[in-house]
Design a protein around this motif. Structure first.
Motif, mmCIF file in Angstrom:
data_model
loop_
_atom_site.group_PDB
_atom_site.id
_atom_site.type_symbol
_atom_site.label_atom_id
_atom_site.label_comp_id
_atom_site.label_asym_id
_atom_site.label_seq_id
_atom_site.Cartn_x
_atom_site.Cartn_y
_atom_site.Cartn_z
ATOM 1 N N UNK A 1 -31.548 -5.467 31.413
ATOM 2 C CA UNK A 1 -32.626 -5.690 30.728
ATOM 3 C C UNK A 1 -33.873 -5.151 31.404
ATOM 4 N N UNK A 2 -34.064 -5.719 32.538
ATOM 5 C CA UNK A 2 -35.411 -5.160 33.270
ATOM 6 C C UNK A 2 -34.993 -5.459 34.825
ATOM 7 N N UNK A 3 -35.479 -4.627 35.779
ATOM 8 C CA UNK A 3 -35.598 -5.007 37.116
ATOM 9 C C UNK A 3 -37.116 -5.058 37.548
ATOM 10 N N UNK A 4 -37.283 -5.853 38.728
ATOM 11 C CA UNK A 4 -38.503 -6.032 39.327
ATOM 12 C C UNK A 4 -38.523 -6.008 40.680
ATOM 13 N N UNK B 1 -42.514 1.329 30.293
ATOM 14 C CA UNK B 1 -42.236 2.532 29.526
ATOM 15 C C UNK B 1 -41.636 3.634 30.063
ATOM 16 N N UNK B 2 -41.845 3.637 31.464
ATOM 17 C CA UNK B 2 -41.335 4.487 32.576
ATOM 18 C C UNK B 2 -40.079 4.677 32.880
#
Length: 555
Positions: A419-422, A447-448
């Motif tokens: 999904x997403x990484x932080x 977006x990147x």
């Protein structure tokens, strides 16, 4: 064209103002959502739609005048009061006027025995459905300590402890000595059980489910387990303990120690031996069969031994899995409010966490509040109160297959998509420069990074393409002990969506329920909210409506 410009202008007005602008004599009353949008647009601040408030969800109308934001929590953030209001959850136990014991404010009905043999040991209820456990014999008056009620010596040398949360309770037998462990009554411990409006079923993994007539699981119990106090006896119990002087690497000053001992009688700590137990469901009984080997062979220094069958409300799933086979269903934040870890729990730069297991955290969300909505943006947020070090490490948020009270490390859900990484570090306070306070970590598509898919996934979720959304928090590098972090169970799915009304994308006639003059016939509007008079296509018509693609409800 001039007429269309007039209509475009009134689209930005609330319905009553638009009606007046176009000559309408009887403006339609605004729904609560429409009024909240109008108020938010006027004030420039979000306005809560109060009718959408539940114990886990909050909906706000946004100042843009057309969208809403849903906050859906993995845990109850408020509970209903008898007078129809709301209050903060509080599992602190108190004695009631009828002699029973109950949490001050819980998401479901929960009462515990005040002693004696008349009332059940524990009762949990939800919308008229209930599950009761009773103890065969008279109970002593309980000693209350925060969220725990201890009934001393229900068997020789064995206390019975009830631990409450806002959504669940667990019954724990505390076997205090080796002599107590030798009691034949511990070979099998049986509760009386009464279910009202529910059928109790035993799963293949030793988990239990109390299911209502529609097939909905109302209450759950994960596989029962027992554990000793070996970690405390060996000195490995404290977590995150500084074991050597710290240099100037930013990890903290010499002598710093941060401890997080396990909650006594709630869950195993570091170094404790854990064993599964069999559970047996009878017509009116629930039995647990303790591990005989652990009772017989536990060293005297490793007592007390804890025997734990919990019961949890079935609103949502939340699970902790680790590679040594331990799992914690519906896990809490502990007495220290530091939550649970994700990553490899080992030793790094003098800090000791554990023997080197890998741990992951799971949260599941329901689509009920998103059905029929057009999702514009989605964010997952969760509080990080601790990290091993100040330098950020990568945390992945993954979508997985669904979880349940029977999920174990060996049956852990398959990872489906990133999904997403932080890359973050939080919770170390003044040990870092600059200061690194506890804070919520937000996972939102960048977006990147084209491989991040949280918003598209939540769009599919709202569209009904899969039934539950399960998200996993894990360290990106599970071999790196320095990446160990802790997270609280307060995860939220924050979704901006289009409701009613939405931005108008077409203006047309609506005659006899058939749209006319719609500029995109392949994508007709779902609903309309303002009737006015006009002519279209040089044909006189009685009325048309301004239409919005945010159905299916017409307001």
């Amino acid at each position: 064209m001039a007429a269309f410009a007039v209509f475009a202008a009134v689209l930005s007005l609330p319905a009553q103002q638009a009606s007046a602008a176009l000559g309408g004599s009887d403006p339609a009353p605004l729904s609560e959502g429409q009024q909240a949008l109008a108020d938010a647009q006027e004030s420039g601040q979000q306005v809560e739609v109060m009718s959408q408030r539940t114990d886990r969800t909050t909906v706000f109308a946004n100042p843009d005048g057309y969208s809403f934001t849903l906050h859906e929590s993995s845990v109850p953030i408020r509970v209903a009061t008898a007078g129809g209001g709301w209050q903060a959850p509080d599992a602190t136990l108190e004695k009631r006027s009828d002699g029973s014991v109950a949490p001050k404010a819980s998401a479901v009905g929960m009462t515990f025995s005040g002693g004696g043999d008349k009332a059940p040991l524990a009762r949990i209820t939800d919308e008229g459905r209930s599950l009761e456990l009773s103890w065969p014999g008279s109970l002593p008056a309980p000693k209350l300590d925060g969220t725990s009620a201890v009934y001393p010596d229900v068997l020789p040398g064995v206390d019975l402890q009830l631990n409450a949360t806002p959504e669940s309770f667990e019954t724990v037998f505390v076997v205090k000595t080796a002599e107590a462990a030798a009691n034949d009554q511990l070979k099998k411990l049986t509760f009386g059980m009464t279910a009202d409006g529910l059928a109790v079923r035993e799963g293949p993994s030793g988990n239990l489910a109390a299911v209502d007539g529609s097939g909905l699981t109302v209450f759950k119990a994960p596989p029962a387990q027992m554990w000793d106090s070996a970690g405390q006896a060996s000195g490995t119990q404290p977590q995150l303990m500084r074991t050597e002087a710290v240099g100037t690497d930013g990890s903290g000053p010499a002598g710093t120690s941060v401890t997080a001992p396990a909650d006594a009688g709630v869950e195993p700590g570091q170094g404790d031996t854990v064993a599964r137990m069999d559970m047996e469901v009878g017509k009116n009984s629930l039995s647990v069969v303790p591990d005989a080997k652990m009772l017989d062979e536990t060293a005297a220094s490793a007592f007390p031994v804890f025997i734990d069958p919990p019961v949890t409300w079935g609103e949502s799933e939340r699970n902790l899995l680790r590679s040594d086979g331990y799992e914690s269903y519906a896990w809490g934040n502990g007495d220290d409010d530091q939550g649970k870890g994700a990553g490899k729990c080992g030793t790094w730069s003098g800090y000791y966490c554990g023997p080197g297991y890998v741990q992951r955290l799971y949260f599941e969300f329901s689509p009920a509040n998103l059905k029929g909505k057009k999702v514009l943006d989605a964010t997952f947020q969760v509080t990080e109160p601790w990290a091993f070090q100040c330098d950020p490490r990568v945390v992945d948020l993954e979508r997985t297959n669904n979880i349940s009270s029977s999920t174990t490390w060996s049956t852990r859900p398959k990872q489906l998509d990133l999904m997403v990484d932080q890359t973050v570090s939080a919770g170390r306070g003044s040990l870092c420069d600059p200061d690194s306070p506890t804070k919520p970590i937000e996972f939102n598509d960048s977006a990147a990074e084209s491989n991040e898919n949280l918003t598209p996934t939540v769009k599919d979720f709202a569209a009904g393409k899969f039934s539950r959304l399960t998200l996993e928090l894990r360290a990106a590098d599970e071999s790196d002990t320095s990446a160990w972090k802790r997270f609280r169970n307060d995860a939220e799915l924050v979704v901006q969506y289009v409701g009613l009304p939405d931005k108008a994308t077409g203006v047309g006639l609506n005659v006899n329920s058939k749209p006319v003059c719609e500029h995109d016939e392949s994508d007709p509007p779902f609903g309309c909210h303002l009737a006015v008079h006009h002519q279209c296509q040089n044909k006189p018509q009685r009325a048309y409506r301004i239409c919005f693609r945010s159905g299916p409800r017409v307001v």
